[in-house]
Motif scaffolding. Structure first.
Motif, PDB file in Angstrom:
ATOM      1  N   GLU A  46       5.465  20.632 -30.524  1.00  0.00           N
ATOM      2  CA  GLU A  46       4.114  20.133 -30.768  1.00  0.00           C
ATOM      3  C   GLU A  46       3.844  19.992 -32.259  1.00  0.00           C
ATOM      4  N   LEU A  49       5.258  16.838 -33.694  1.00  0.00           N
ATOM      5  CA  LEU A  49       4.382  15.693 -33.439  1.00  0.00           C
ATOM      6  C   LEU A  49       3.243  15.666 -34.453  1.00  0.00           C
TER       7      LEU A  49
ATOM      8  N   MET B  95       8.501  15.997 -24.955  1.00  0.00           N
ATOM      9  CA  MET B  95       7.390  16.786 -24.417  1.00  0.00           C
ATOM     10  C   MET B  95       6.964  16.314 -23.036  1.00  0.00           C
ATOM     11  N   SER B  99       7.252  18.624 -19.744  1.00  0.00           N
ATOM     12  CA  SER B  99       6.064  18.791 -18.901  1.00  0.00           C
ATOM     13  C   SER B  99       6.396  18.505 -17.448  1.00  0.00           C
ATOM     14  N   ARG B 168       5.189   6.119 -18.925  1.00  0.00           N
ATOM     15  CA  ARG B 168       4.624   6.282 -20.262  1.00  0.00           C
ATOM     16  C   ARG B 168       5.712   6.071 -21.330  1.00  0.00           C
TER      17      ARG B 168
ATOM     18  N   LEU C   7       0.713  27.383 -21.349  1.00  0.00           N
ATOM     19  CA  LEU C   7       0.736  25.999 -20.883  1.00  0.00           C
ATOM     20  C   LEU C   7      -0.704  25.523 -20.653  1.00  0.00           C
ATOM     21  N   VAL C  23      -3.055  13.592 -17.966  1.00  0.00           N
ATOM     22  CA  VAL C  23      -1.954  12.839 -18.580  1.00  0.00           C
ATOM     23  C   VAL C  23      -0.690  13.672 -18.756  1.00  0.00           C
ATOM     24  N   GLY C  24      -0.799  14.995 -18.680  1.00  0.00           N
ATOM     25  CA  GLY C  24       0.399  15.805 -18.878  1.00  0.00           C
ATOM     26  C   GLY C  24       0.019  17.192 -19.349  1.00  0.00           C
ATOM     27  N   SER C  25       0.968  17.872 -19.951  1.00  0.00           N
ATOM     28  CA  SER C  25       0.703  19.237 -20.386  1.00  0.00           C
ATOM     29  C   SER C  25       1.313  19.467 -21.754  1.00  0.00           C
ATOM     30  N   LEU C  26       1.035  20.635 -22.306  1.00  0.00           N
ATOM     31  CA  LEU C  26       1.621  21.016 -23.587  1.00  0.00           C
ATOM     32  C   LEU C  26       1.514  22.526 -23.742  1.00  0.00           C
ATOM     33  N   HIS C  27       2.126  23.039 -24.803  1.00  0.00           N
ATOM     34  CA  HIS C  27       2.041  24.459 -25.079  1.00  0.00           C
ATOM     35  C   HIS C  27       1.201  24.680 -26.334  1.00  0.00           C
ATOM     36  N   THR C  41      -0.213  14.464 -29.526  1.00  0.00           N
ATOM     37  CA  THR C  41       0.836  14.030 -28.599  1.00  0.00           C
ATOM     38  C   THR C  41       0.391  12.879 -27.711  1.00  0.00           C
ATOM     39  N   TYR C  42      -0.812  12.974 -27.188  1.00  0.00           N
ATOM     40  CA  TYR C  42      -1.200  12.039 -26.132  1.00  0.00           C
ATOM     41  C   TYR C  42      -2.125  10.911 -26.587  1.00  0.00           C
TER      42      TYR C  42
END
Lengths: 262, 331, 94
Positions: A46, A49, B95, B99, B168, C7, C23-27, C41-42
């Motif tokens: 992360e 990014l 990522m 996920s 995506r 998460l 839309v998704g996940s992340l940490h 990220t998104y």
């Protein structure tokens, strides 16, 4: 407050305007070059990014500013000619920007101190008499707000995280603090730019920077390091040893194969 | 992206009620229904997916390294911006894929740990070095081109979260191949040295790119099961052929030579025929003996180790904040 | 200490007028970081104007094994749909 609020004054010379815009553009370019090198090596996916976004923002600012500098100079140099074909002594970035990334604490401290300066500077420049510069500053300002949010957020996490992270962040502050005076001490050019309504009033930037950074340091439970004498004047072309190496890497292709396009 | 050479375990022989569930499951897949995270699924399906998605995610992350190698040396500011955006996208794609894998009940940390100890696979293509700027163009053109061939069918894969991640990714990746070809166009139309740089890169990347599709169908044991489960929609050889047919004319347009003396157009089939692929090289790289296997894993490990104190600090700070919020509430 | 972070699930509103969509996940180590990571990220391509993040462990999901009990009973309530009712064609605005 904003320099534009004053009535028109004596116009700045082409040389002054060129040098001044280079200071801003080069500082963003060198910072982007440092951050770009970290991509793929960050402490978490992360964060890769996040650092990538910041690098792209800074590079975008650098391109706009260098292109503007080239137009001001009027000798046909574009953003690439300025980025790739000047030697270290002609770069006008703040020496803080060229400092290498030791550990993540050094990256965050460097970013934080610079982000606060950039944020306050662009905030003022958004009202500059130079319309082109004001437009760039206005766009960059939104990006800078996010950069500060990111780096100050991390400063607090690291400062108030574990004993190890606290110690590392103290060490980074101790190492980099000596470069902050350059950001805040106006030289003759800064003063001339303020007088003609293009640049911000230096005292104002110092005051706001101090307030912003002190608050972040306090929240991060970090001591403000003692003032140190500084012999570097990156903005006048007197750099640390690091810049030469950074440029050797960055400029190698256009130097090795001159005159072609990529 | 970058899946390759899947080794799916065979479904175990099952007792009858289990067999019934398997049949119902297969019927859903045959009817093109999507399987979602909490739905019942055969353990072998789950394991195959975890391995495939993780392998795909690892490939994105390791794939940041060879291209990242040129960020600091990109020859113009425009190219530098594009390259940073592209390498960053790859991180984002990693990522999305982690996920998707996590919806199958495995933590990202576990998957990454397997990568770092060398137990998980990633696409072998990233074990080749990027020696010149032309390699950055070639990776975009060939490696991303091959990846897109592989990925587009995966947008229709039977597992919902994986299919959505692929949609995506494919959308975002559409610029990757084009920017690579644009670099090649510039080099091919440039100086003699630049043209030589472009040809040299094509020479080095052509065969490894063909290997990205995995072993030939005759040697790929588990393709059939993955096709039945719609985790895979075309065979390795089908996709490879499609890639060659699409790419050879692009090389011709650049005025570059595909380094395969046996390559020829077959009028009757309407396809190119290519020379034999050196699978011993493929297997050597897969086993860890590629030019950069050690360097790539070492770089990932170094980042993970160097980042540990940072991740711990953030967790510790969050814990302190949560504790003081609890105290404030209690007081 | 959990260095892997927690998460979070991410929901994005593409533009005002639309609902937030998963839309998704992340940490992330904390909620603020989760929001920033979601942004980084998104929304790299202007995918959103608003973000929600929620700890994955806080989401309660229905069990697919109970899908019949939960959702089948709605199947025969055809009178809930406008097409159930026959209205002469000459009658407008209904």
């Amino acid at each position: 407050m904003s320099p534009a609020a004053e009535p028109a004054r004596a116009p700045a010379s082409v040389e002054d305007r060129f040098e001044y815009v280079l200071r801003l553009g080069d500082t963003s370019l060198i910072a982007a070059q440092r951050l770009g090198a970290l991509l793929g090596h960050g402490p978490a996916l992360e964060e890769d990014l996040a650092l990538g976004n910041i690098a792209l923002d800074l590079l975008g600012q650098a391109r706009l500013l260098l292109a503007l500098a080239g137009r001001i100079e009027g000798r046909g140099r574009d953003e690439d000619a300025l980025a790739f074909l000047r030697d270290a002594g002609q770069f006008r970035n703040m020496a803080l920007a060229e400092q290498p990334d030791g550990d993540f604490a050094e990256t965050i401290v460097r970013q934080c101190l610079l982000d606060a300066w950039r944020l306050e500077t662009y905030e003022s420049l958004a009202g500059s008499q130079d319309r082109e510069l004001a437009d760039i500053a206005e766009k960059a300002l939104k990006e800078c707000r996010y950069h500060w949010r990111f780096s100050a957020g991390w400063l607090v996490r690291l400062g108030d995280g574990t004993a190890e992270s606290h110690a590392r962040t103290c060490a980074a502050l101790e190492k980099l603090w000596r470069f902050t005076d350059e950001l805040l001490s106006a030289d003759a050019l800064d003063a001339r730019m303020a007088v003609c309504g293009i640049g911000p009033a230096p005292a104002l930037i110092r005051e706001r920077w101090e307030t912003r950074v002190s608050a972040a340091l306090a929240e991060a439970k970090l001591e403000r390091p003692a003032h140190r004498h500084y012999p570097w004047h990156g903005k006048r072309g007197v750099h640390t040893e690091h810049l030469g190496h950074l440029l050797a890497e960055m400029q190698f292709l256009p130097r090795a194969y001159p005159g072609v396009s990529w | 992206m970058y899946t390759q050479a899947l080794d799916a375990p065979q479904p175990p022989s099952a007792p009858t009620d289990e067999r019934e569930r398997l049949e119902r499951f297969q019927a859903r897949i045959d009817a093109d229904e999507k399987i979602e995270p909490k739905d019942w699924m055969p353990e072998a399906y789950r394991q195959t997916l975890i391995r495939q998605i993780a392998q795909h995610a690892h490939s994105e992350i390791v794939g940041m390294l060879p291209e990242g190698n040129w960020i600091t040396r990109a020859p113009s500011l425009r190219r530098k911006s594009v390259l940073i955006a592209k390498v960053q996208d790859e991180g984002g794609h990693g990522m999305y894929l982690y996920s998707a894998a996590e919806t199958l009940g495995v933590a990202r940390g576990e998957l990454v740990a397997q990568l770092l100890i060398g137990r998980a696979k990633y696409s072998s293509i990233f074990n080749y070095p990027t020696l010149t700027w032309a390699d950055i163009g070639t990776i975009g053109w060939l490696v991303d081109g091959a990846a897109i061939m592989n990925q587009i069918p995966l947008c229709r894969c039977s597992y919902g979260p994986y299919a959505r991640a692929m949609v995506r990714i494919c959308k975002e990746e559409s610029f990757h191949q084009r920017q690579g070809y644009e670099i090649m166009l510039t080099l091919a139309g440039g100086s003699a040295e630049q043209r030589a740089m472009a040809q040299d890169a094509l020479n080095r990347w052509w065969w490894p790119s063909l290997m990205m599709f995995g072993p030939s169908d005759t040697d790929s044991k588990h393709t059939a099961q993955s096709m039945r489960w719609k985790i895979k929609r075309f065979t390795n050889d089908e996709l490879r052929q499609r890639f060659i047919d699409a790419t050879v004319p692009q090389a011709e347009y650049l005025g570059l030579m595909v380094p395969d003396p046996e390559l020829r157009w077959d009028e009757t089939t309407g396809h190119y025929v290519h020379g034999p692929i050196d699978w011993s090289e493929f297997h050597a790289v897969l086993k860890g003996d590629g030019p950069c296997n050690r360097e790539r894993l070492a770089a990932r490990r170094a980042a993970h180790e160097a980042g540990r104190w940072v991740r711990e600090a953030a967790a510790a700070y969050a814990e302190k904040q949560a504790a003081s919020a609890r105290d404030a509430q209690a007081g | 200490m959990n260095e892997d972070w927690m998460l979070y699930e991410v929901f994005i509103r593409a533009r005002s007028g639309l609902e937030h969509k998963h839309v998704g996940s992340l940490h992330a180590a904390d909620a603020r970081m989760a929001l920033e990571h979601a942004r980084d990220t998104y929304t790299r391509r202007q995918e959103g104007v608003s973000i929600w993040v929620v700890r994955s462990s806080e989401i309660l999901a229905s069990d697919p094994a109970e899908a019949d009990a939960l959702f089948e009973p709605a199947r025969d309530k055809v009178y809930r749909h406008p097409t159930f009712y026959a209205i002469p064609e000459e009658v407008k605005n209904l």
